[in-house]
Enzyme design. Structure first.
Site, PDB file in Angstrom:
ATOM      1  N   ASP A  89      77.823  -2.073 -14.129  1.00  0.00           N
ATOM      2  CA  ASP A  89      78.946  -1.229 -13.727  1.00  0.00           C
ATOM      3  C   ASP A  89      80.247  -1.734 -14.330  1.00  0.00           C
ATOM      4  OD1 ASP A  89      76.939  -0.162 -12.264  1.00  0.00           O
ATOM      5  OD2 ASP A  89      77.856  -0.439 -10.296  1.00  0.00           O
ATOM      6  N   ASP A 137      76.452  -7.470 -17.142  1.00  0.00           N
ATOM      7  CA  ASP A 137      76.627  -6.698 -15.918  1.00  0.00           C
ATOM      8  C   ASP A 137      76.521  -5.227 -16.317  1.00  0.00           C
ATOM      9  OD1 ASP A 137      77.357  -5.972 -13.280  1.00  0.00           O
ATOM     10  OD2 ASP A 137      79.433  -5.739 -13.930  1.00  0.00           O
TER      11      ASP A 137
END
Length: 892
Positions: free
Chosen positions: A674, A672
């Site tokens: 963020d 991922d």
């Protein structure tokens, strides 16, 4: 303390078997007076019967605040039901004696022997830690190598003796001996393998070690490999294995098979010398005027060496690149081998065909007189694959015909050279290559099981040859009689002295040569301050089996070595592979004794037997430990729950997983973006630039309460960006991206290991592309924002939205494109939209994640250093640092 001798001059066997004196607190007090005034190092060594609750009581004592002690390092080995472990403690001068008294009391209660030695900051102990872990402060690191010794019998004591004696003569230091039970011929029916980890003296080259060790092991009908130690038992997946064709992948000279098809007896072809290149030229010349269809027939009747298909398929599945290189000129055969074994490269000369359609007796090409330089091809393939030359593994008789200088250049430039020549081997089997590369008996069994799932893999057109040859084995290779006596010796030396170990084994040589003694197991660890612990399991036959024991005990006395010994009952049953597990414990900045005590108490409560410790951190803070443990299948679920509870209570990261090929076979990592690779949420950074930060925060809060799903919340937040210039907005955000500590080191290291890397984000593509560029990722997927002709954002997205389920689908798609199984993938994320991806991957890691994500993921990392993920795949900081140093990169 002098060891008591009987009238025959031997140690008194009817006396107490523990030859170490009881600890004397008064004597320790006197020794402590000579140590540092305020703080010092205390080395605690414990030995005795193995069991599930051995370490925890000692750690609980050390963790008590009044002792003001912290663990600096720890090591352990277990051999035939007996354990030896050592703890190095930094302690306060005021508390050391009380600490020692409590440890002594605990050892007596558990029927364990305990010994102590003191050091002080800046002494040899500290130097040892730096050398052992590879301190960043060392200007020049000593060369550390892994030496694999393989024999097709039980382990010959003369081989150990000669090896120790040679290494001692080079000034090298022994750091570890690993001899697993599944690496014994008695269990795997293939070979016995022993791994030695050695720190070489200055100016000792790998070529020197290999050439001399090769002569030694050949005299004992064995083989050896020598490779630079990178902190791992096996070469990393970003390696190239280059096989020979004749007498290696095929158990015969393929050029001979062409000659025989043409009606020519290869034995009739003679040259003036034994140079392999001249012999090959003479054979090619003998084919002059022959029909090229004879080459086709030889290809149709191709046979592989036993184990060739298993070895190639297994290494390929782990991520290795494979090549075959041949000077024979049989290009047609080489290409068929490439196809049948799914190799990446096939390098070979071709035979020239004249205008009459017949062989001319020469090699084809404009440079037929130019020497076929195999080293040039090694360099070309390594550079094309982006592989460090030292990760190019050569299998066969590659250096045959080379000058001494050329041979040493090849050995010192490229990875391990593994000699294999089928015609001179008894029952040749390429599976021994896997052992020489560092794989264990259990690893090989797992490879065989995986390949057998697809029975068609073994039913290809090209069969494996069935070969049996009568080649004599050394006389000491026979197993002792069934009524023989088994002894276990535990040896402790104050210094790391290989010569002493060689001399210790010397009295056994006559018994081994007479077929009366075999070495069943040998384990060794080198402790802090260069102290060494050695475990030796012997099986002695004959009318007086105690004679060999008496001789070795007397020898140990002469050498000043401390020895404990026991008679052993029948050999313990092999533990199933499914019960062998790995527990990884990480706590920054350092592992506290209280956290370790809680971990070991949880293990002990379920009867878990810890067999090995491996320090993963390379600093003196000792922040990461890998524990190899035997966990009954029925207890593994309960243990996971207990370790999760300990992790929360002690604020320590703990990962529990089964040990096996899956840990080493992972090939792809998906992140991922963020709050994982970067510390910000990109939508929040965009909102700040657009002046809608508070409104976006309200939408996020509604989504967290469950009032909005992922797609609805994304739609509302994106709509707030309408009217802003896309390029200016994203350029401003990209300039201010803050990467998570350890992210750059993690990604660079994984790339060096051959992993494919991707970022899959519910954020936005311009930032994902910037993260891809900065971290060197292979793929980037994220949402795309729509712009009008003027480059202004319209407040809408374009194309498929990266939802939680699309993240999961993209993980599977990238794995398919890269040709790896979903079980070979790792996913790392922090949000609820990552849960499908985390649960689908072979290893799902919740990084500083929300409680819901941590509950769903199998592994959790809650310290802010993303490089902790390396520990979960079994990679130490030493290994990571060396990988980056090779490429001239620095850690972040």
């Amino acid at each position: 303390m002098a060891m008591e001798l009987n009238l025959s001059g031997y140690p008194a066997l009817d006396m107490k078997k523990g030859l170490e004196p009881e600890p004397e607190i008064c004597a320790l007090t006197e020794r402590r007076k000579n140590a540092a005034a305020d703080h010092g190092y205390l080395v605690v060594t414990v030995q005795g019967p193995n069991g599930p609750n051995r370490m925890a009581p000692f750690l609980s004592i050390i963790a008590r605040a009044q002792h003001q002690a912290r663990i600096v390092d720890m090591a352990q080995y277990v051999i035939e039901g007996t354990l030896v472990f050592s703890l190095m403690l930094e302690h306060s001068a005021d508390s050391s004696i009380n600490l020692i008294k409590e440890l002594v009391t605990t050892a007596r209660r558990l029927n364990l022997n305990i010994n102590f030695s003191f050091g002080s900051p800046g002494c040899a102990a500290e130097d040892y830690i730096n050398n052992r872990s590879g301190s960043k402060n060392q200007a020049v690191e000593d060369l550390t190598v892994a030496i694999e010794l393989v024999v097709r019998s039980e382990l010959p004591a003369p081989l150990l003796h000669d090896t120790f004696e040679y290494l001692a003569g080079t000034g090298s230091k022994l750091l570890e001996i690993k001899h697993r039970r599944d690496d014994r011929f008695a269990w795997n029916k293939v070979c016995t393998k022993v791994m030695l980890r050695v720190r070489c003296a200055p100016n000792v080259a790998i070529s020197e070690l290999y050439l001399n060790l090769q002569r030694i092991v050949w005299s004992h009908s064995g083989e050896a490999s020598v490779r630079e130690w990178e902190g791992m038992d096996r070469p990393n997946g970003k390696s190239l294995v280059v096989f020979g064709l004749s007498d290696v992948l095929c158990p015969y000279d393929v050029l001979d098979s062409v000659l025989m098809q043409a009606g020519i007896d290869p034995a009739t072809i003679k040259v003036g010398d034994e140079d392999g290149r001249n012999i090959a030229k003479a054979k090619v010349a003998a084919l002059r005027g022959k029909d090229p269809r004879f080459l086709q027939r030889a290809a149709e009747n191709l046979e592989f060496t036993p184990g060739a298909r298993l070895v190639c398929q297994s290494l390929k599945a782990i991520g290795f690149s494979l090549a075959v290189i041949s000077t024979s000129g049989c290009k047609l055969i080489t290409e068929r081998v490439k196809k049948e074994l799914s190799l990446d490269y096939a390098i070979s000369r071709d035979l020239e065909v004249g205008a009459d359609g017949m062989f001319t007796g020469q090699y084809a090409g404009d440079h037929k007189e130019e020497e076929f330089n195999k080293n040039d091809y090694l360099q070309l393939m390594a550079e094309r694959e982006g592989i460090d030359p030292r990760n190019v593994i050569i299998v066969g008789t590659f250096t045959q015909g080379m000058s001494e200088e050329g041979m040493r250049f090849t050995l010192d430039t490229y990875g391990p050279l593994i000699y294999f020549h089928a015609p001179t081997m008894k029952n040749p089997n390429l599976v021994t290559l896997l052992y020489l590369l560092g794989f264990s008996g259990f690893d090989v069994e797992e490879m065989q099981s995986q390949r057998a799932k697809n029975d068609q893999a073994f039913l290809e057109a090209v069969p494996e040859a069935s070969i049996t040859r009568a080649i004599s084995s050394p006389s000491y290779g026979y197993a002792p009689a069934p009524d023989s006596q088994r002894y276990l010796l535990r040896v402790r030396g104050e210094g790391n002295d290989l010569k002493s170990f060689a001399e210790l084994i010397a009295p056994l040589l006559p018994y081994c040569k007479a077929g009366r003694c075999t070495v069943e197991r040998i384990q060794q660890v080198t402790l802090m301050s260069e102290n060494a612990l050695l475990g030796l399991s012997l099986n002695v036959a004959g009318p007086d089996p105690q004679a060999a024991l008496k001789d070795i005990l007397l020898q140990s006395h002469k050498l000043g070595l401390s020895v404990d010994w026991d008679e052993q009952e029948d050999e313990q049953a092999m533990i199933p592979r499914t019960q062998q597990c790995i527990v990884t414990v990480v706590q920054r900045p350092r592992l506290e004794a209280s956290a370790l005590a809680a971990v070991f108490q949880a293990l002990a409560a379920l009867g878990v037997d810890c067999t090995r410790f491996e320090r993963l951190s390379d600093d003196q803070c000792f922040s990461a430990l890998q524990i190899t443990a035997i966990v009954p299948n029925e207890s593994q679920g309960d243990l996971r729950g207990k370790l999760v509870a300990v992790s929360k209570e002690q604020e320590v990261d703990i990962a529990f997983q089964q040990d096996g090929l899956e840990r080493w076979g992972r090939r792809m990592v998906v992140f991922d973006m963020d709050s994982t690779l970067i510390q910000q949420e990109v939508i929040d950074e965009l909102a700040k630039q657009c002046g809608v930060e508070e409104t976006v925060a309200e939408i996020t809060e509604r989504a967290m309460r469950g009032e909005l799903d992922f797609y609805q919340s994304l739609k509302e937040r994106v709509a707030l960006l309408e009217g802003h210039n896309s390029e200016k907005l994203f350029n401003s955000v990209k300039r201010n991206l803050v990467y998570t500590p350890g992210a750059l080191q993690l990604c660079r290291t994984l790339k060096r290991l051959g992993y494919k890397l991707a970022v899959i984000s519910g954020g936005f593509l311009p930032c994902a592309r910037e993260v891809q560029r900065k971290l060197g990722l292979d793929y980037a997927f994220a949402n795309t924002l729509e712009t009008d002709q003027a480059g202004q954002l319209t407040g809408k997205t374009v194309g498929a939205v990266v939802t939680p389920m699309r993240k999961q689908a993209l993980l599977a798609m990238i794995a398919q494109v890269e040709g790896c199984d979903i079980s070979q993938t790792v996913a790392v994320g922090d949000g609820s939209n990552d849960i499908p991806m985390l649960t689908s991957a072979g290893l799902g890691v919740a990084f500083c994640a929300k409680p819901k994500v941590q509950a769903a993921a199998e592994f959790r990392v809650n310290n802010k250093d993303l490089s902790t993920v390396l520990f979960l795949i079994g990679l130490s900081e030493t290994a990571a640092r060396k990988l980056l140093q090779r490429s001239g990169e620095e850690t972040d």
